[in-house]
Design an enzyme around this catalytic site. Structure first.
Site, PDB file in Angstrom:
ATOM      1  CB  ALA A  20      -0.778  -0.064   1.207  1.00  0.00           C
TER       2      ALA A  20
ATOM      3  CB  SER B  49       2.291   0.156   5.394  1.00  0.00           C
ATOM      4  OG  SER B  49       3.557  -0.466   6.056  1.00  0.00           O
ATOM      5  CG  ASP B  50       6.339   2.625   0.321  1.00  0.00           C
ATOM      6  OD1 ASP B  50       7.371   2.327   1.412  1.00  0.00           O
ATOM      7  OD2 ASP B  50       5.914   3.409  -0.743  1.00  0.00           O
ATOM      8  CD1 TRP B  51      11.420   0.302   6.172  1.00  0.00           C
ATOM      9  CD2 TRP B  51       9.762  -0.443   4.617  1.00  0.00           C
ATOM     10  NE1 TRP B  51      11.190  -1.408   5.873  1.00  0.00           N
ATOM     11  CE2 TRP B  51      10.032  -1.598   4.901  1.00  0.00           C
ATOM     12  CE3 TRP B  51       8.393  -1.085   3.574  1.00  0.00           C
ATOM     13  CZ2 TRP B  51       9.862  -3.472   4.672  1.00  0.00           C
ATOM     14  CZ3 TRP B  51       8.098  -2.700   3.038  1.00  0.00           C
ATOM     15  CH2 TRP B  51       8.898  -3.235   4.241  1.00  0.00           C
TER      16      TRP B  51
END
Length: 831
Positions: free
Chosen positions: A203, A236-238
């Protein structure tokens, strides 16, 4: 839903997963949904769950350590380059190579491919995206996914969704109509998951229609997990996860990185207080267990589940070299290429990319390669002995000096190439010492994951340089904090650089500080000390680089020398380009021109010697006012570790450049349908709708410099005929695939490849449709003078439009145009 084990991922026993889930407490379940650290997903011995390792991609497998030269990796051409092959089989093979590399590095999930769209001309991450076209992106992205997963490693298409630019990427809100979202931006994710079977999806940072993607229930729960029945993990993206309840209800399964995050105890509390149903948590954990089962992290490690970890393949370099030649796009050629090696006596290799080429773009896609093939060395090895090769930089294109090459240095204590790195405490005492083989070092840390060993306040890099010549040498330093450079026992430079602030800032290039000193050719000791500066930010980034330039000439002198060399050479190869200073994650491109004085150099060299081969070492389109004066113009993207060898193969005719453009090249920046992507008051409006890339050039009747799909290769082709099966329309209407059979002839004197492209006119009465859109493509091969016949796949989806009621196959006739590019279409058939 069990995944088909033929993909390479392991089959799943859902009853077994449910039994394991039943043994977990709420606290244990919540603990599994946040990373154990920057790259690992936590395990749970109580249920036989091993930790799983995630790694950045998509053009390599970095592993756990951020750009650490002690843990190198295979480096393939960037993703836009791979897409230029227009060949799903080659993308599958690239995925296989990366899957094998992931296995060697004990990686369970490879974070790639990037299937966002090259929407805006200035998009900083366009080099990492496959193309401007949704169909091409979808089919090639799917092949990459299938290739990676064929080796038992999960792929992770990213960034879901509409993460197509970098300016304010953490906060901008995309406003896009439903049809455009479905047909352009969601289509590659649908192909990668529904057809390709991707086991995970990432995401994005941005929001769509007012809701950040880590909390976007309509798109994640409604479309991805609902309509498409995706049963894998949404991670998630970081640092993209903003909340507990919103993320949990919005469909996010795994928050990365960890161990600090919005899940854990906060998620337990949300369940206990009735704000999040426990069954929602159960679904997330089941998805995580399903992933673990597929990659062999339940009860056994990946190596045991899939057999022994393979050694590095001896053929990898050769395979990457061959693949790289297939990515190069010959934009113009008036008979100059391939060069005839036996006639060459004086070859001038000119340009900044000849001296310092770009092998990859910047940001999380970057890594340290196990080897790099340099163009100047590869050309020297490929040319006959009687051919003299001279190298002239001409102009300087990078903002900072290149790092001091480790080959010119040694650790003053061990004598190994490189430097000694000391981690110092506040009293100057050494906490830890390492031998490093690079003079450009960086570290990245997240909450709960220290960026440096405890108590470290300073870093000291010591090396001994053996100067390649006597005279003036310019050194530079960059770093996040206070810098002190000592050369030969004398303090030469003291400077301060700002620390990085925020997620969006960590990839930006820090300006360097320079000093010029005289060296007499003897060994010289150099010490660079960085007093570490950190800011109150979720992401901690530290860097220190010792740069070097030993050129005795000014740029004006280098320019004049290069032009004179071109005037007197019997072959000139001019190498221009961008770099990871320009094309990178975290910021959009500041210019769509070649940096520095490269355009000026191109004009001067072409005037001095019109028979110049211009090689552009860049990925995203640039404006080239001089392009039509070049006899030969070769676009090579960022070529990865075998770039030099592949370039020599193509220039001298050992291989054909078979690539075709995956993005339209404008004559001037203003011609681009979306010239930039700057949010206004935090809103990024996709008001161009379906008219992006080549579709917009056709709709606006704008003449591109080079059209989408263009590339000439080394042999001409004649298109002979195209035909549809008699039942084509009825098959497509009923939801079955069909095809167009295309006959064409190689009319040249050498074997060749051609990319057959099919474009459909917009359906009658559809006012939103572009004049033409890509609906199919295939690669043809034939020997000289021979005819090839290819069946180009047509699917119902490629010819359908999205309406309020769903996907609709138009009931009006469609004309199909077949040919060499979006602007060179020799044949038509009516559907």
């Amino acid at each position: 839903m069990n995944h088909n084990p033929s993909t390479g991922l392991l089959p799943v026993d859902e009853s077994d997963l449910a039994a394991r889930l039943s043994k977990l407490s709420l606290e244990q379940k919540a603990a599994l949904l946040t990373g154990a650290d920057a790259w690992n997903v936590p395990g749970c011995p109580d249920i036989g769950l091993a930790p799983m390792l995630l790694s950045d991609g998509p053009n390599g497998v970095r592993g756990e350590r951020f750009n650490d030269e002690r843990d190198p990796a295979l480096l393939l051409p960037n993703l836009a380059a791979l897409a230029a092959t227009w060949d799903p089989q080659l993308l599958f093979r690239a995925g296989e190579l990366l899957g094998e590399e992931a296995r060697r590095k004990r990686v369970h999930v490879l974070l790639g491919p990037t299937v966002n769209i090259q929407r805006a001309l200035t998009g900083g991450r366009n080099f990492e995206n496959l193309s401007e076209d949704p169909l091409l992106t979808a089919r090639l992205g799917r092949a990459y996914v299938e290739g990676v997963q064929s080796r038992g490693v999960a792929a992770c298409p990213k960034h879901f969704v509409a993460n197509d630019s970098e300016t304010e990427r953490f906060s901008y809100d995309v406003r896009v109509d439903e049809r455009t979202l479905r047909e352009i931006y969601l289509a590659p994710f649908e192909e990668a998951t529904v057809v390709g079977g991707a086991a995970t999806v990432m995401a994005a940072y941005n929001a769509v229609r007012g809701q950040t993607m880590t909390e976007n229930a309509p798109l994640v729960e409604g479309v991805l997990k609902g309509e498409w029945a995706f049963d894998g993990v949404v991670l998630s993206d970081w640092m993209a996860t903003r909340s507990t309840e919103g993320a949990a209800l919005g469909g996010l399964d795994l928050a990365m990185p960890g161990p600090v995050g919005p899940y854990g105890a906060a998620l337990v509390a949300a369940v206990c207080e009735g704000r999040v149903p426990e069954k929602t948590v159960d679904d997330k954990v089941l998805r995580l267990l399903r992933l673990a089962a597929r990659v062999g992290a339940l009860d056994t490690g990946t190596a045991q589940a899939h057999g022994p970890v393979p050694p590095p393949p001896r053929a990898a370099a050769a395979q990457i070299r061959d693949l790289t030649t297939r990515t190069f796009v010959l934009l113009r050629n008036e008979g100059l290429l391939p060069l005839r090696a036996d006639t060459l006596r004086n070859v001038a290799l000119i340009g900044p990319a000849a001296v310092s080429p770009a092998y990859q773009g910047g940001g999380s896609a970057s890594l340290t390669a196990a080897r790099l093939s340099e163009p100047r060395h590869a050309l020297r090895a490929a040319l006959p002995a009687q051919a003299e090769l001279t190298v002239h930089r001409g102009v300087r294109s990078r903002a900072n000096l290149d790092p001091l090459p480790a080959a010119h240095t040694r650790n003053p204590d061990s004598g190994e190439p490189g430097a000694r790195l000391d981690y110092l405490d506040a009293d100057g005492q050494v906490l830890l010492t390492e031998n490093r083989h690079s003079l450009s070092l960086s570290w990245i840390g997240f909450p709960g994951v220290p960026v440096l060993p405890p108590q470290t306040t300073a870093l000291r890099l010591r090396t001994t340089i053996t100067a390649p010549r006597r005279g003036p040498h310019t050194f530079s330093v960059t770093g996040t904090g206070g810098l002190v450079l000592d050369i030969g026992g004398t303090q030469s430079l003291r400077a301060d650089s700002a620390a990085r602030e925020g997620v969006e800032d960590v990839m930006r290039r820090t300006p360097d500080h320079r000093v010029t000193v005289e060296l007499d050719g003897s060994d010289t000791d150099i010490t660079l000390t960085l007093n570490v500066a950190l800011v109150d930010s979720p992401v901690q980034f530290i860097e220190m680089t010792l740069g070097h330039d030993d050129s005795p000439s000014t740029e004006d002198e280098e320019f004049s020398t290069a032009v004179e060399a071109a005037r007197h050479a019997d072959a000139v190869i001019l190498m221009l380009g961008t770099s990871d200073d320009i094309e990178s994650e975290s910021f959009d491109r500041p210019t769509v021109r070649l940096p520095g004085r490269q355009d000026e150099l191109a004009a001067a060299v072409l005037k001095a010697n019109p028979d110049t081969v211009v090689v552009v070492n860049a990925s995203s389109p640039v404006v080239m006012d001089w392009a039509e004066q070049a006899s030969s113009l070769l676009w090579t993207f960022f070529g990865g570790q075998e770039y030099g060898a592949a370039l020599a193969d193509v220039l001298l005719g050992a291989a054909e450049p078979t690539g075709r453009l995956t993005a339209s090249f404008p004559r001037k920046a203003g011609d681009a349908p979306v010239p930039d992507a700057v949010p206004v008051d935090g809103i990024l409006t996709y008001d161009e709708g379906l008219l992006i890339g080549h579709r917009a050039y056709d709709a606006l009747n704008t003449d591109p410099l080079f059209p989408f799909g263009h590339g000439t290769g080394y042999t001409p082709w004649t298109y002979l005929s195209a035909a549809l099966p008699p039942d084509a329309r009825s098959a497509l209407t009923e939801g079955d695939d069909s095809s167009v059979r295309v006959r064409l002839r190689n009319t040249g004197d050498r074997p060749g490849h051609e990319v057959v492209q099919i474009y459909a006119e917009g359906a009658e009465g559809d006012g939103q449709a572009p004049p033409r859109q890509l609906v199919g493509f295939a690669v043809a091969q034939a020997a000289p003078g021979r005819t090839a016949e290819v069946d180009v796949l047509l699917t119902p989806r490629s010819l359908s439009r999205y309406t309020r009621g769903g996907w609709e196959f138009p009931d009006t006739p469609r004309r199909l145009h077949i040919g060499h590019s979006s602007r060179d279409l020799a044949l038509t058939v009516d559907l």
